[in-house]
Design a protein around this motif. Structure first.
Motif, short mmCIF file in Angstrom:
data_model
loop_
_atom_site.label_atom_id
_atom_site.label_comp_id
_atom_site.label_asym_id
_atom_site.label_seq_id
_atom_site.Cartn_x
_atom_site.Cartn_y
_atom_site.Cartn_z
N LYS A 1 0.83 -1.21 0.00
CA LYS A 1 0.00 0.00 0.00
C LYS A 1 0.87 1.26 0.00
CE LYS A 1 -2.41 -1.54 3.56
NZ LYS A 1 -2.07 -2.97 3.50
N PHE A 2 2.09 1.16 0.54
CA PHE A 2 3.00 2.30 0.50
C PHE A 2 3.33 2.65 -0.95
CE2 PHE A 2 7.36 3.84 0.04
CZ PHE A 2 7.34 4.95 0.86
N ARG B 1 1.58 1.81 -3.59
CA ARG B 1 0.35 2.27 -4.24
C ARG B 1 0.17 3.77 -4.01
NH1 ARG B 1 -4.85 0.81 -1.04
NH2 ARG B 1 -3.80 2.37 0.24
N ASP B 2 0.37 4.20 -2.75
CA ASP B 2 0.23 5.62 -2.44
C ASP B 2 1.34 6.44 -3.08
OD1 ASP B 2 -1.96 4.92 -0.93
OD2 ASP B 2 -0.87 4.89 0.97
N SER C 1 0.58 7.04 -6.67
CA SER C 1 -0.59 7.91 -6.87
C SER C 1 -0.36 9.27 -6.23
CB SER C 1 -1.84 7.26 -6.28
OG SER C 1 -1.70 7.07 -4.87
N PHE C 2 0.91 9.56 -5.98
CA PHE C 2 1.32 10.78 -5.28
C PHE C 2 0.89 12.03 -6.03
CE2 PHE C 2 4.49 14.12 -4.65
CZ PHE C 2 4.50 14.22 -3.27
N ASP D 1 0.41 14.75 0.97
CA ASP D 1 0.97 13.51 0.43
C ASP D 1 2.42 13.32 0.88
OD1 ASP D 1 -1.37 12.85 -0.73
OD2 ASP D 1 -0.71 13.01 -2.80
N SER E 1 2.23 12.24 4.42
CA SER E 1 1.82 10.84 4.52
C SER E 1 3.02 9.91 4.33
CB SER E 1 0.74 10.52 3.49
OG SER E 1 -0.43 11.28 3.74
N TYR F 1 4.75 6.72 7.30
CA TYR F 1 4.59 5.30 6.93
C TYR F 1 4.81 4.37 8.12
CZ TYR F 1 5.76 0.63 5.43
OH TYR F 1 5.80 -0.74 5.31
N GLY G 1 -6.51 14.60 6.02
CA GLY G 1 -6.45 14.18 4.63
C GLY G 1 -6.51 15.36 3.68
#
Length: 442
Positions: free
Chosen positions: A40-41, A43-44, A47-48, A54, A57, A61, A349
């Motif tokens: 998922k890291f 993935r994020d 999609s940065f 972001d 985020s 981690y 968020g």
């Protein structure tokens, strides 16, 4: 192979069996927690979007195993580390250089902790994490706030103090970048983030696990100098500082180390610039669309007609608007005696759409919050409830600004109920704005 020669204390240190087991366990435990092994890291990462949240985020981690939450992830990591430790002992053919292992583990944790604490530092230095309370919040009863929102408002009303907190976090992170000042940085973080951890638990602020994680890393780093500090401060004996200095036999390792250190420094600079840019142009917790011109303020609802029935002022009627607040940005909040199903999130968020930026309404009861779109040519407003629990609630209104202090709105709700309201601005004085140390005529 590279080697690390300790010029002072570790060269004479003999690792006991329980210390060897412990260092193996912690090396595996922290490696699992620090190195991005969670898909998922990535993935994020891919999609940065180029915004401060972001980047923030990335600094936060921690792995998530399956659908586990909270300290359960710690337990899973500990079980994996325990199994790995047993396997390590059984398959090891050549004695591990525990001085090297301990050194590299501390290096990894120093940079992990530095990035984590600086991540929070910049969004406090440029007050993004805890914005100043909205005008709607100032017109909300104290009992309608969640505990975490009270805590955030307490910090948010003192922006100078929030900036100071951010500066302390950044300083502590910078101290971790240098080997000689690691203990000072770790000690500062233990006291600082330890207090944050206590506040997160007491106010149910939702960051208990992560703040505990940062404290755990700081404690692990601080332990390195505890014997010397104890000897100096408790025993009041002459104590030599640790003068550990790494020596690498292969040049490429030394160059890689410098490159990585430079990359971390570059990331910090980029993150700081991005945080400032977001603070100036688009604070991510506050809607970015400016509010209706000359509308900001608190309004009493002098006249209210619902489905052609005039309803006098009432604190119990579920349809009658009691008062309205227009924010500086495109949010309207309305006080109605209609139950609010609370937004249980913390409004964190980054969201492109204003309606999804729910910090001002999260953890708050008593008022209904609407994002609005204004057509200043047609003089219309489209109000949409920001609370996901009331998704679909909206008003389609036309508006007339009779003068600087009166707005008339009329239109229909999503249920096609007709609305007509006359709003009178109340020019109230607020002690937070006026100041508490000078005479104020209320």
């Amino acid at each position: 192979m590279s080697s690390i020669n300790n010029l002072h204390t570790n060269s004479s240190h003999v690792w006991k069996n329980y210390e060897k087991i412990a260092i193996r366990f912690f090396a595996l435990f922290f490696f699992i927690q620090v190195i991005p092994l969670d898909w998922k890291f990535f993935r994020d990462l891919f999609s940065f979007q180029w915004n401060v949240y972001d980047l923030f985020s990335l600094t936060k981690y921690t792995p998530q195993f399956f659908s586990a939450e909270g300290y359960t992830n710690w337990l899973i990591a500990a079980l994996i580390a325990a199994v790995g430790t047993v396997a390590w002992i059984n398959v090891e053919r050549k004695e591990t250089n525990y001085d090297n292992l301990y050194y590299w583990l501390r290096v990894i944790l120093r940079y992990r902790l530095a990035i984590g604490i600086i991540g929070y530092g910049f969004i406090k230095l440029f007050p993004l994490q805890i914005p100043y309370p909205s005008l709607s919040n100032l017109h909300t009863n104290y009992g309608d706030f969640f505990a975490w929102k009270i805590y955030f408002h307490t910090v948010g009303i003192t922006q100078g103090y929030e900036i100071f907190l951010g500066a302390v976090e950044i300083l502590a992170g910078i101290l971790l970048f240098f080997r000689r000042t690691v203990t000072f940085g770790a000690g500062l973080i233990i006291g600082f983030v330890g207090n944050v951890l206590a506040a997160n638990i007491a106010y149910d602020a939702g960051e208990q696990v992560y703040s505990a994680y940062l404290v755990l890393i700081a404690l692990f780093l601080f332990v390195y100098d505890v014997p010397r500090l104890y000897n100096l401060l408790a025993n009041e004996k002459f104590t030599l500082a640790n003068k550990f200095r790494p020596v690498f036999t292969e040049k490429w390792i030394a160059n890689t180390r410098l490159a990585l250190k430079g990359s971390f420094a570059l990331f910090v600079v980029i993150y700081g610039i991005t945080a400032y840019a977001n603070y100036e142009n688009d604070p991510y917790k506050i809607p970015k669309t400016a509010g209706l011109n000359n509308s900001y303020g608190f309004y009493n609802v002098r006249e209210f007609i619902f489905n052609k029935d005039t309803i006098p002022y009432s604190t119990t009627d579920p349809n009658r608007w009691q008062n309205v607040v227009f924010e500086k940005w495109a949010t309207v909040s309305i006080k109605i005696a209609r139950p609010v199903k609370l937004d249980l999130t913390t409004g964190d968020g980054f969201h492109e759409k204003d309606i999804d930026r729910n910090y001002e309404s999260a953890g708050v009861g008593g008022r209904h919050y609407f994002a609005y779109q204004a057509d200043t040519l047609k003089h219309t407003l489209l109000l949409e409830n920001k609370n996901k629990n009331h998704a679909g609630e909206q008003y389609k209104l036309s508006y007339t600004q009779l003068n600087d202090s009166t707005i008339v709105v009329k239109g229909v709700s999503e249920k096609n109920d007709s609305i007509y309201a006359v709003l009178d601005k109340i020019n109230r004085k607020y002690m937070l704005f006026e100041g508490r140390r000078k005479p104020v005529k209320l």
